[in-house]
Design an enzyme around this catalytic site. Structure first.
Site, PDB file in Angstrom:
ATOM      1  N   HIS F  77     -19.678  32.849  37.067  1.00 40.06           N
ATOM      2  CA  HIS F  77     -20.332  33.923  36.334  1.00 40.06           C
ATOM      3  C   HIS F  77     -21.664  34.278  36.999  1.00 40.06           C
ATOM      4  O   HIS F  77     -22.378  33.398  37.457  1.00 40.06           O
ATOM      5  CB  HIS F  77     -20.621  33.474  34.899  1.00 40.06           C
ATOM      6  N   ASP F 128     -26.957  24.937  61.968  1.00 39.86           N
ATOM      7  CA  ASP F 128     -27.075  26.072  62.889  1.00 39.86           C
ATOM      8  C   ASP F 128     -28.241  25.886  63.863  1.00 39.86           C
ATOM      9  O   ASP F 128     -28.116  26.166  65.061  1.00 39.86           O
ATOM     10  CB  ASP F 128     -27.274  27.352  62.077  1.00 39.86           C
TER      11      ASP F 128
END
EC number: 4.6.1.17
Lengths: 165, 165, 165, 165, 165, 165
Positions: F77, F128
């Site tokens: 939600h 990364d």
């Protein structure tokens, strides 16, 4: 000016102020249909039988589309959807797929556009998966079946006689 | 399996590998219509005359929708659109608004879904702006008018006889 | 019509067709400044000394903003940025923070708007972090310092004389 | 540490806890200006007269930008905006375009950054549409005109004396 | 400075310039696992048998996550993925679900982060669907299995001996 | 059917209706670890000392990831997070980085997935930045440490004995 609520007196677009509206329980239900060749519908049915993802992809795309409604429709208010359901049924009479979606929440404004966005994105996703085998596809009759809550109360579309659920 | 290219042999959805396809100049043109009460169309026309934003909002929503196609349609490839045009025409015969969009780029895959997303988001935006004055609105007949480029070459939809431009 | 390239002859907005343009190496550099109370600048400087994140947050916001330029600016083309740098310098003369950004890529269209979006989002992020202690903040003089590549070639803004780097 | 609320004692950035704050009716109004050549302003005016989309595009970009504020500014809270208005006025004295935006909602935190994001994105959109005919463009003086609601109550910027509306 | 390529000499983060790198065919394959109670795995298996969407939802979430990698990871370059596959296998030895993803494209930079984002988002989606019945869930061992293309050539993770596919 | 709350009786995925649930104060805390070579950890430590952005980038990525949870996880939600904190600690025993995140809000549904998304995106961001110097990186043991509020009340993970803070 013209009675179009999203335009001010000078015709300029704005996101209308819903600050004074009352929080009520609201829901909206929309429908659209994807018409295809009978052979394409047969392929979809066959995929479903074989546990393929084909209807799942469309259902999930519709749910995620509903959540992004206010990013897509410029004058829609951001909303905290409390429930989204997308139902897909294979329909030999069409022939094709009937898509229905129902959105619900407690808020100051309604969820019609969220339900319409859900069925539309689900229908486009079906189109995308079928277009390599069937270029005749048409998405037909996208409309609001019914809404509940808000100042204007409950409403059903005149075309909704044949509505499921 | 069933010939649906987005499913592998086990029926699992994937974003198909277009790595081996050739970069060609591609375009696609889609259309849809928003059918409304004659009085609603009259309000739109009046707003347009008064320099209201009503058609601009829909046009821009369609252009921005085209750019977000791969976020909405789960198995669409991200693409670098080189051109997007959205045209809106008020149509008394419908009565309502006819939306057409054309997308173009050089790429390994086509832009049909981008053009369809553009007309759909533009139509939903018109719906949003008119829904307070007209609940009977229906988005009708969303389909691909034509495509150019790619392995399958040029194609026109059988329904496209009456297509503008 | 008026020479504004994003409007067609009827004044309708479109994403202009860059399909015929040549892929060249392009870069653009933009600058803006956030003017603040000397005491606020002192707090920023103190935070930086203490290894606080304050300038990092703005730098990263700017980089991420550059990547979302085509979502924010309706008629911008999606681009595959190959390099984004955002530089922040504390400036006693202003007093405040000077933000510069440089974007680079090989493409059919330039990256001016990406560089301008980067400095703007970085400046808004500084504003956000300082606003509780200084309501007088003003973001001043956001402009393009220089651009390279494309048909119109290299260009420097007349105001860029005092440009750093 | 330094009084900058978005940093904890070690200088690490966080999204500050507004859980204990009170829901109040809040609004904020921001302004910025785009300075251009008189000839560019004349082109904008001409386009507006001819019902071109030029100001509509900027207005809608601003509204949509306000809704995405918390995605752009890393430490901003997501908010459910209840009203967004963006006003553009052509100004011969500047010469250029003055952009003002007002955002409203009932929430635990204010909407200053949303209003500033709206004017900024609208200004960048004007820049984008004019840059082919005028490279001298500068976005000047982006700041908060006023805010209402919240613990700190009503406030007006010292520069806001000349504010419209 | 420290050999970390995303930081310049002063330690400031930037999106590194890949403009000079060569376009080559690249691919990357990543894996992660979701460890759960045997009873939870049994429920997933039962749902799959009954044609439930449970694995489809995770697969599609992974594919869509891969496409949004550069929005999530601040210093990642935007990329035009040409292929994304997400494979889920129910594993009694774990017990749980093993997720693998492979991404491919021709580009100046690799797709390792896209593959890792795909498996991570798919794993989080499985977690979300199982968390009401099993709070002990752990996502274990997310890593890159292999990569192909680019200057550094082909590479396999030492842990990849037991890799499926 | 199988007790998996996100599937209806036919196994179709939906965003479950939380409309009847009570608004309570909720929080959730998650953790994950990035295991690396000792030399890589040393580089991170050195960058931190030199005021590099390396940990800031990961912290901000985690905060922004938490805000986008409902876009990534299809059946989550949308929520209005009131607080997000991401903590990173360099850990010689691992060796590597331990990431913890805590999310808080008043709502009808919990924030477990938001906290898990925050630590996951922060960990991917560390991956990364380190991958050019260390390909052996593994993200290990992502799990929920604790949650508060809601019908099921407070809960701590059995693995959380060694939890910090």
């Amino acid at each position: 000016m013209s009675g179009l609520t999203h335009l001010d007196d000078a015709g300029a677009a704005h996101m209308v102020n819903v600050g004074e509206k009352t929080v009520t329980q609201r829901s909206a239900r929309a429908r659209c249909s994807v018409r295809m060749q009978p052979a394409t519908l047969a392929k979809l049915r066959e995929s479903g039988i074989a546990k393929g993802d084909v209807l799942s992809v469309a259902r999930i795309a519709g749910i995620q589309g509903a959540k992004r409604c206010s990013e897509l429709i410029p004058l829609c208010h951001p909303l905290m959807l409390e429930s989204v359901e997308v139902e897909l049924s294979l329909n030999d009479a069409l022939p094709g797929v009937v898509v229905e979606a129902e959105c619900r929440l407690s808020a100051k404004t309604g969820v019609e556009m969220e339900a319409l966005t859900a069925v539309t994105v689900a229908a486009l996703t079906i189109y995308d998966m079928c277009k390599a085998v069937d270029k005749s596809l048409v998405i037909t009759e996208t409309f609001l079946l019914s809404k509940r809550g808000g100042r204007s109360g409950d409403w059903h579309h005149p075309l909704a006689g044949e509505a499921s659920s």
